[in-house]
Design a protein around this motif. Structure first.
Motif, mmCIF file in Angstrom:
data_model
loop_
_atom_site.group_PDB
_atom_site.id
_atom_site.type_symbol
_atom_site.label_atom_id
_atom_site.label_comp_id
_atom_site.label_asym_id
_atom_site.label_seq_id
_atom_site.Cartn_x
_atom_site.Cartn_y
_atom_site.Cartn_z
ATOM 1 N N ALA A 228 1.034 -1.280 -0.451
ATOM 2 C CA ALA A 228 -0.115 0.167 0.202
ATOM 3 C C ALA A 228 0.779 1.096 -0.372
ATOM 4 O O ALA A 228 2.013 1.171 1.097
ATOM 5 C CB ALA A 228 -1.061 -0.351 1.027
ATOM 6 N N ARG A 235 -5.122 -1.435 4.097
ATOM 7 C CA ARG A 235 -4.142 -2.264 3.371
ATOM 8 C C ARG A 235 -5.440 -2.693 3.518
ATOM 9 O O ARG A 235 -6.150 -3.526 4.428
ATOM 10 C CB ARG A 235 -3.135 -2.276 4.717
ATOM 11 C CG ARG A 235 -2.103 -3.050 3.407
ATOM 12 C CD ARG A 235 -0.534 -3.032 4.627
ATOM 13 N NE ARG A 235 0.466 -3.921 3.543
ATOM 14 C CZ ARG A 235 1.934 -3.911 3.902
ATOM 15 N NH1 ARG A 235 1.952 -3.157 5.372
ATOM 16 N NH2 ARG A 235 2.754 -4.175 2.916
ATOM 17 N N ARG A 258 -5.333 1.508 8.227
ATOM 18 C CA ARG A 258 -3.476 1.973 8.810
ATOM 19 C C ARG A 258 -3.717 2.893 10.001
ATOM 20 O O ARG A 258 -2.544 3.584 9.779
ATOM 21 C CB ARG A 258 -3.196 2.386 7.458
ATOM 22 C CG ARG A 258 -3.325 1.717 6.493
ATOM 23 C CD ARG A 258 -2.454 2.090 5.118
ATOM 24 N NE ARG A 258 -0.948 1.605 5.705
ATOM 25 C CZ ARG A 258 0.155 2.058 4.573
ATOM 26 N NH1 ARG A 258 -0.134 2.693 3.609
ATOM 27 N NH2 ARG A 258 1.300 1.371 4.990
#
Length: 754
Positions: A228, A235, A258
């Protein structure tokens, strides 16, 4: 470059390099740890989602097991009945259990009864053909009559994922034989996935295997975390879901926030900012301290030191304080004082060194470039047996060492100052006596003179001679020990011959015992046969009604049958023992003659007819008409063929056994026995030819059936004729045993044939 400028640049570069290093470490190590921790969290979420999917699959599996082991279902598969379908396969059952299809199939894969529930219309519809193919013959989910295990998992039906479970229809006691297969299926639709996502608090999706941007399922691991960008908010992790046939079905995608990664990135940036601020403050403080406490004072020391170097020796440095620079000033003043004192001590030092030279215990002389003795100590005078007055300035040192006179014709060894030479030589005293000495000649660093020292090692030389004598005695002792070892070797050879003799005695005893056992076994079999015959006559002629069905009579018949079978098995074991004993003892009689391949195959077929009476495993025989006759013992070759066919039939439950005879590519005589049985593990392919060894599919030994000598005897017979026998196998697919005999054993090429 000035010290001030150098210090400023050094601190600036150091602080800048430190900040850059911290940034790189944080970027490539600390941040990578956050990324790795995030990857593990995403992988754990994927495993949680996969476990939730397995739980749903297990739920359907438990429900299918409960239905499949229901006496009503077992009875329905035998007798049928609409009442069972109406009371159990109704809409309420499908809606309550979230089922899409429930079907009962017979052992051939035909749908006996089943319904498909369309959740959109809340009504029954025709069972899709794609569902029926799951239980088609050879599809993998159809149960056999002897099957007691089922399977559950995911299957792609018409390109759509479905949770399926297929179990054999058994009684409530889980006994058979199975009367068919029960299939249950539930669509893995978006609503079901949404329920799983809500239960696990995860963002779950199902993605096809060929979706763009996804890894190749053939090479990718079961759990993949997609990369990512740094500014991405989520992600994604992928879990490879395999269907009930263990083949890749689809990807289970889980998207995770994230937050942990962005928190770590912010922590790194704020930490670097604090380090930069601390570096600037440290730079200013150090610069001010160095200018006041070090740089200004060093400048004063440099100016005053230059004046002293120009000849103003009476000047002294005065720096107030108690630090290292103040101490340096005091040390410089003390050094100037010591320089004046050193001049006074130099003369006294020369006298001290002379006294040390004369008083040392080793024999030493100081010689000039011509080799004349300039100064000799008392130890040297005692060693050569002359007073110092007759040595110093009057004799060359090489006069007492004749060997050195030839080695150093100039009086000193060639080489630069400070070099030294060590040699062992003889010294001739003034009275003519000789001594062994170690002589060292070393040139002085500051002059052309040299120092010669001598060490008396006469005692060491005598010890060396004694050691040589001892070495000769030791060699004699080694020779004696070698002769003793040869005698021990002869004893071992005698013992080995005795062991071979005992092995021959063992084979003879085994042969004798085997012969003695065959006589009572033959009697037992004969008497058992007579008892069976008399019992049948008694039952047939008895006036008592029902005597033939009496349990005791049946038990007696069964016991007699068991006695006959065990007698036959023991007789076969004894025959194998006799064959093995004859071969090992060299007493086997080989009646070699011309063997026709077709006749050999026909005899083997007749001998094993009872083994292949069951049509489920037929015997197929192929004989190449171009096969030449073989010159060998026909009975022994028949024994090899029967053993291989019997082994193949023993471990083959379905399929067929094939016997092939014909010349191979090299022109040798070849015979192959192939089966479609359980197969043999790779690690057991050589071990099966050992005595008393039997193996099963997947490795391990078995304890029932056979003697474990058949293949060993086969190998011994084939190797007697210079041939080879080996096995090839794939677990679950069968085995192939190959026998080859060299061309010299063919009837047309054998020298014994006219």
């Amino acid at each position: 470059m000035g010290l001030r400028y150098f210090t400023f640049r050094l601190m600036s570069v150091t602080i800048a390099a430190t900040l850059v290093g911290l940034y790189l470490v944080s970027r490539f190590f600390t941040l990578s740890n956050f990324v790795e921790m995030e990857r593990k969290l995403v992988a754990d979420d994927v495993k949680r989602a996969h476990n939730a999917l397995d739980t749903s699959s297990n739920r359907i599996g438990l429900l299918a097991t409960d239905w499949a082991t229901w006496d009503e279902a077992y009875k329905f598969m035998a007798e049928g009945g609409q009442e069972f379908l109406d009371s159990n396969l109704n809409k309420e059952t499908f809606a309550k259990q979230h089922m899409a299809v429930i079907g009962l199939f017979d052992l051939s894969g035909r749908l006996v009864a089943g319904r498909y529930y369309d959740a959109a219309t809340q009504d029954f519809a025709a069972v899709p053909p794609e569902v029926l193919t799951l239980v088609a013959p050879h599809a993998g989910l159809l149960a056999g009559a002897a099957t007691s295990e089922g399977r559950s998992g995911v299957a792609l039906v018409g390109g759509r994922p479905m949770l399926v479970a297929a179990y054999p229809v058994l009684t409530s006691e889980h006994t058979g034989p199975a009367r068919g297969t029960l299939l249950m299926g539930s669509w893995l639709d978006p609503k079901t996935v949404g329920d799983l996502a809500a239960a696990t608090v995860l963002d779950m999706r199902l993605l096809p295997l060929d979706a763009p941007g996804l890894p190749d399922p053939a090479t990718a691991p079961d759990v993949v975390v997609l990369p990512a960008a740094e500014d991405a908010q989520t992600r994604t992790g992928l879990g490879l879901v395999r269907d009930v046939f263990a083949q890749p079905a689809f990807w289970l995608a889980v998207a995770t926030d994230r937050y942990f990664f962005h928190q770590g990135l912010g922590l790194i940036h704020s930490s670097l900012g604090l380090f930069a601020l601390a570096g600037v403050i440290l730079f200013l403080v150090l610069q001010a301290f160095l200018e006041r406490r070090i740089l200004h004072r060093l400048h004063s020391i440099s100016v005053l030191s230059g004046r002293v170097a120009k000849g103003e020796a009476t000047l002294r440095l005065h720096l107030p304080g108690a630090d290292e620079l103040s101490s340096l000033a005091l040390d410089l003043n003390a050094m100037l004082d010591r320089l004046e004192a050193a001049k006074r001590l130099l003369a006294a030092s020369e006298n001290r060194y002379r006294s040390l030279f004369l008083g040392i215990g080793s024999a030493i002389v100081l010689v000039d470039p011509d080799g004349m003795i300039q100064l000799a100590n008392p130890a040297y005078a005692r060693l050569v047996g002359l007073p110092r007055e007759e040595l110093e300035g009057l004799r060359r040192w090489t006069a007492f060492c004749p060997e050195m006179a030839a080695l150093f014709p100039g009086g000193l060894p060639p080489g630069g100052q400070g070099d030294s030479t060590v040699v062992a030589t003889l010294l001739v005293r003034g009275d003519g006596a000789t001594r062994s000495v170690l002589l060292t000649v070393a040139g002085l660093e500051s002059s052309a003179a040299a120092v010669v020292s001598l060490v008396d090692n006469t005692a060491a030389k005598q010890a060396e001679q004694e050691l040589a004598t001892l070495s000769q005695n030791l060699e004699g002792l080694v020779t004696a020990r070698t002769e003793e070892a040869k005698a021990k070797t002869l004893e071992l050879e005698t013992a080995n011959a005795r062991l071979r003799e005992l092995d021959q005695i063992k084979s003879a005893i085994l042969s004798s015992v085997s012969h003695e056992l065959r006589t009572p076994l033959t009697s037992i079999r004969g008497f058992t046969t007579l008892i069976e015959r008399d019992l049948d006559r008694l039952v047939q002629t008895s006036s008592l009604s029902g005597l033939g069905t009496n349990p005791r009579i049946r038990r007696i018949r069964n016991n007699l049958h068991i006695i006959n079978e065990e007698n036959l098995r023991l007789t076969e074991l004894i025959n194998d023992f006799l064959d093995l004993s004859k071969i090992e003892s060299g007493k086997m009689e080989w009646r070699d003659s011309a063997i026709d391949a077709r006749e050999l195959a026909a005899r083997a077929k007749r001998a094993t007819a009872t083994l292949f009476a069951d049509a489920t495993v037929p015997l197929s025989i192929t004989v190449n008409p171009q096969t030449p006759k073989l010159f060998a013992d026909g009975d022994r070759m028949l024994q090899v063929c029967i053993n291989l066919l019997a082994n193949a039939r023993k471990f083959t439950e379905h399929g067929q056994v094939r016997l092939s005879i014909g010349p191979d590519a090299a022109g040798d005589w070849s015979m192959q026995v192939a089966d479609t049985g359980r197969g043999i593990a790779a690690g057991d392919l050589e071990r099966i030819f050992d005595n008393f060894t039997q193996v099963v599919a997947g490795g391990g030994e078995i304890s029932s059936g056979g003697t474990g000598l058949g293949l060993s005897i086969c190998r011994t017979i084939i190797e007697h004729y210079g041939g080879r026998i080996w096995a090839e196998s794939t677990l679950g697919q069968g085995s192939r045993f190959t026998v080859t005999l060299p061309r010299k054993r063919l009837f047309v090429d054998h020298p014994a044939v006219a």
